[in-house]
Write an enzyme that holds these catalytic residues in place. Sequence first.
Site, PDB file in Angstrom:
ATOM      1  N   LYS A  45      25.406  -6.857  -3.124  1.00 21.17           N
ATOM      2  CA  LYS A  45      26.872  -6.971  -3.058  1.00 21.17           C
ATOM      3  C   LYS A  45      27.389  -6.427  -1.736  1.00 21.17           C
ATOM      4  O   LYS A  45      28.586  -6.328  -1.520  1.00 21.17           O
ATOM      5  CB  LYS A  45      27.517  -6.188  -4.212  1.00 21.17           C
ATOM      6  N   ARG A  69       0.794  -1.226   0.000  1.00 23.83           N
ATOM      7  CA  ARG A  69       0.000   0.000   0.000  1.00 23.83           C
ATOM      8  C   ARG A  69       0.832   1.284   0.000  1.00 23.83           C
ATOM      9  O   ARG A  69       0.572   2.197  -0.789  1.00 23.83           O
ATOM     10  CB  ARG A  69      -0.914   0.045   1.242  1.00 23.83           C
ATOM     11  N   THR A  70       1.811   1.350   0.895  1.00 25.34           N
ATOM     12  CA  THR A  70       2.540   2.619   1.023  1.00 25.34           C
ATOM     13  C   THR A  70       3.253   2.926  -0.286  1.00 25.34           C
ATOM     14  O   THR A  70       3.146   4.029  -0.829  1.00 25.34           O
ATOM     15  CB  THR A  70       3.530   2.544   2.208  1.00 25.34           C
ATOM     16  N   ARG A 123      11.540   3.440   3.200  1.00 29.66           N
ATOM     17  CA  ARG A 123      11.175   2.508   4.282  1.00 29.66           C
ATOM     18  C   ARG A 123      12.413   1.704   4.633  1.00 29.66           C
ATOM     19  O   ARG A 123      13.084   1.156   3.746  1.00 29.66           O
ATOM     20  CB  ARG A 123      10.040   1.584   3.836  1.00 29.66           C
ATOM     21  N   HIS A 158       5.361   5.656  11.312  1.00 28.47           N
ATOM     22  CA  HIS A 158       4.869   5.563   9.942  1.00 28.47           C
ATOM     23  C   HIS A 158       3.900   6.741   9.766  1.00 28.47           C
ATOM     24  O   HIS A 158       2.692   6.575   9.744  1.00 28.47           O
ATOM     25  CB  HIS A 158       4.155   4.214   9.787  1.00 28.47           C
TER      26      HIS A 158
HETATM   27  C1  NCD Z   1       1.797  -1.176   8.086  1.00 29.79           C
HETATM   28  C2  NCD Z   1       3.303  -1.035   8.271  1.00 29.79           C
HETATM   29  O1  NCD Z   1       4.075  -1.259   7.332  1.00 29.79           O
HETATM   30  O2  NCD Z   1       3.666  -0.654   9.376  1.00 29.79           O
HETATM   31  N1  NCD Z   1       1.451  -1.436   6.751  1.00 29.79           N
HETATM   32  C3  NCD Z   1       1.099  -0.375   5.955  1.00 29.79           C
HETATM   33  O3  NCD Z   1       1.932   0.430   5.605  1.00 29.79           O
HETATM   34  N2  NCD Z   1      -0.189  -0.234   5.641  1.00 29.79           N
HETATM   35  C4  NCD Z   1       1.172  -2.138   9.017  1.00 29.79           C
HETATM   36  C5  NCD Z   1       1.726  -3.532   9.113  1.00 29.79           C
HETATM   37  O4  NCD Z   1       2.609  -3.927   8.355  1.00 29.79           O
HETATM   38  O5  NCD Z   1       1.222  -4.247   9.968  1.00 29.79           O
END
Ligand code: NCD
Length: 307
Positions: free
Chosen positions: A85, A57-58, A107, A135
């Site tokens: 590497k 999703r993100t 991320r 997040h």
């Molecule tokens: C979340 C995350 O990555 O923290 N996912 C997301 O971005 N919607 C929640 C999760 O992974 O549980």
Amino acid sequence: MKELRGKDILSSFDFDRETLEHLFEEAETLRKKLSTTHLKIADSKTMATVFLEPSTRTKMSFQMAMLKLGGSVIDFQPESSSFQKGESDLDTMKIIDGYSPDIIVLRQSKPFFPHSIKEEIAAPIINGGDGTNEHPTQALLDVYTIWRELKRVDGLRLGIMGDLKYGRTAPSLSYMLTFFKDVKIYYIAPKELGLREEVKEKIRNKISFVEVERLEDIEEELDALYVTRLQKERFKDPSEYERLKSSYVVNLEALNKLKRIPIIMHPLPRVWELPQEVDSLPQAKYFEQAKNGMYVRAALIKEILGI
Ligand code: NCD
């Protein structure tokens, strides 16, 4: 209101109430415009997405938002890069930054990694999740969903349930709600998965909260229940994960015991804690919530790019 142009977004505390309300209004406008056409306002702007932990999703909502605004996207793919590497995360980021993207969405698994490199990176960094820490853009779409569904955030009675120890969405959502009035959060988790002390430290005296172990322990009617999955990948001991697996499930039976079923939210992915049978309830908002993410992220991109 905060000026977001050219700024990093590393924490929910990087916003304020006025800025959030502006972004929500902007997301509503973009939703209308983008349903019929793509815009060209981000023409000649580029976003780099650097996801060193899994994401659906993100990453995709940021990419779609940028494309719908008329911008371009390049995606770093760790599995086919020099990462394999042994190149470090910092070197990787410096190289990508050297190609002059206008935004980097990052991320990474180490808490505060983006904070530690921000001085060395020229492009604005959006924190797409730094380990267990935060997040912030998930919180953005969570609060946007509450604002849309309930037509208000002030006075909110919210339950946040599940893995509050390792999850990063609960901290960011809690921090963002400190900007609103008279919000009360019920944290619902087995003792082993309770909210970390460092998170409580940051919200104490800013928001009212209560910790309980079970949904039945809440006497007040909730406006929204935010369910989260057990963060399997962060458990050092797999038997601990197995033991806690059945410690909470939000199924129809559990929901029907409540005086009133609140709106049900979840950052997704869900595993076993929120069975599909709940999807048919009118209160189930998690797919809508994920969709909202694209619009509010588009609004955020627009502000950071100053377009
Ligand atoms: C979340 C995350 O990555 O923290 N996912 C997301 O971005 N919607 C929640 C999760 O992974 O549980």
